[in-house]
Design a protein around this motif. Structure first.
Motif, PDB file in Angstrom:
ATOM      1  N   ILE A  35       0.839  -1.208   0.000  1.00  0.00           N
ATOM      2  CA  ILE A  35       0.000   0.000   0.000  1.00  0.00           C
ATOM      3  C   ILE A  35       0.868   1.249   0.000  1.00  0.00           C
ATOM      4  N   ILE A  36       1.877   1.276   0.849  1.00  0.00           N
ATOM      5  CA  ILE A  36       2.766   2.448   0.908  1.00  0.00           C
ATOM      6  C   ILE A  36       3.457   2.666  -0.430  1.00  0.00           C
ATOM      7  N   LEU A  37       3.927   1.588  -1.047  1.00  0.00           N
ATOM      8  CA  LEU A  37       4.612   1.728  -2.332  1.00  0.00           C
ATOM      9  C   LEU A  37       3.667   2.185  -3.435  1.00  0.00           C
ATOM     10  N   LEU A  56      12.002   2.909  -6.428  1.00  0.00           N
ATOM     11  CA  LEU A  56      11.312   2.671  -5.165  1.00  0.00           C
ATOM     12  C   LEU A  56      10.568   1.332  -5.210  1.00  0.00           C
ATOM     13  N   GLY A  57       9.907   1.051  -6.326  1.00  0.00           N
ATOM     14  CA  GLY A  57       9.229  -0.230  -6.486  1.00  0.00           C
ATOM     15  C   GLY A  57      10.192  -1.400  -6.461  1.00  0.00           C
ATOM     16  N   LEU A  58      11.338  -1.217  -7.083  1.00  0.00           N
ATOM     17  CA  LEU A  58      12.357  -2.264  -7.080  1.00  0.00           C
ATOM     18  C   LEU A  58      12.896  -2.506  -5.668  1.00  0.00           C
ATOM     19  N   ILE A  63      12.789  -5.774  -0.589  1.00  0.00           N
ATOM     20  CA  ILE A  63      12.459  -5.903   0.837  1.00  0.00           C
ATOM     21  C   ILE A  63      11.484  -7.055   1.056  1.00  0.00           C
ATOM     22  N   VAL A  64      10.467  -7.122   0.213  1.00  0.00           N
ATOM     23  CA  VAL A  64       9.474  -8.194   0.352  1.00  0.00           C
ATOM     24  C   VAL A  64      10.107  -9.550   0.074  1.00  0.00           C
ATOM     25  N   MET A  65      10.957  -9.625  -0.922  1.00  0.00           N
ATOM     26  CA  MET A  65      11.621 -10.894  -1.209  1.00  0.00           C
ATOM     27  C   MET A  65      12.529 -11.305  -0.063  1.00  0.00           C
ATOM     28  N   ALA A  66      13.168 -10.342   0.592  1.00  0.00           N
ATOM     29  CA  ALA A  66      14.003 -10.657   1.749  1.00  0.00           C
ATOM     30  C   ALA A  66      13.162 -11.222   2.893  1.00  0.00           C
TER      31      ALA A  66
END
Length: 86
Positions: A35-37, A56-58, A63-66
């Motif tokens: 949502i923030i992105l 920023l999306g990348l 971060i999500v993949m981590a």
């Protein structure tokens, strides 16, 4: 584009949640990041800074993949232990 990544990861985590591997807190964190992105991407596009929105999306995807990769490893460890594969 980013929305599709977040939806795909949420679906993956939801499928894994049936086995008890993923906590609802992880899903909430990923949902909040998405949502923030998305909001930040909309603001950056309206201000004419699409390149910053891309990076920023990348970064958000990284971060999500981590957050997800250790849980994928745990999933494969569970599969190995169930089927006694070493």
């Amino acid at each position: 584009k980013l929305k599709y990544y977040v939806v795909a990861i949420l679906l993956f985590l939801n499928l894994q949640n049936k086995g008890g591997l993923v906590h609802i807190g992880t899903i909430s964190k990923i949902f909040g990041i998405g949502i923030i992105l998305c909001v930040t991407d909309i603001i950056l596009k309206k201000s004419g800074k699409e390149d910053v929105g891309f990076w920023l999306g990348l970064a958000g995807l990284a971060i999500v993949m981590a957050m997800v990769v250790p849980q994928i490893g745990q999933f494969f460890d569970n599969v190995k232990s169930i089927f006694h594969v070493y």
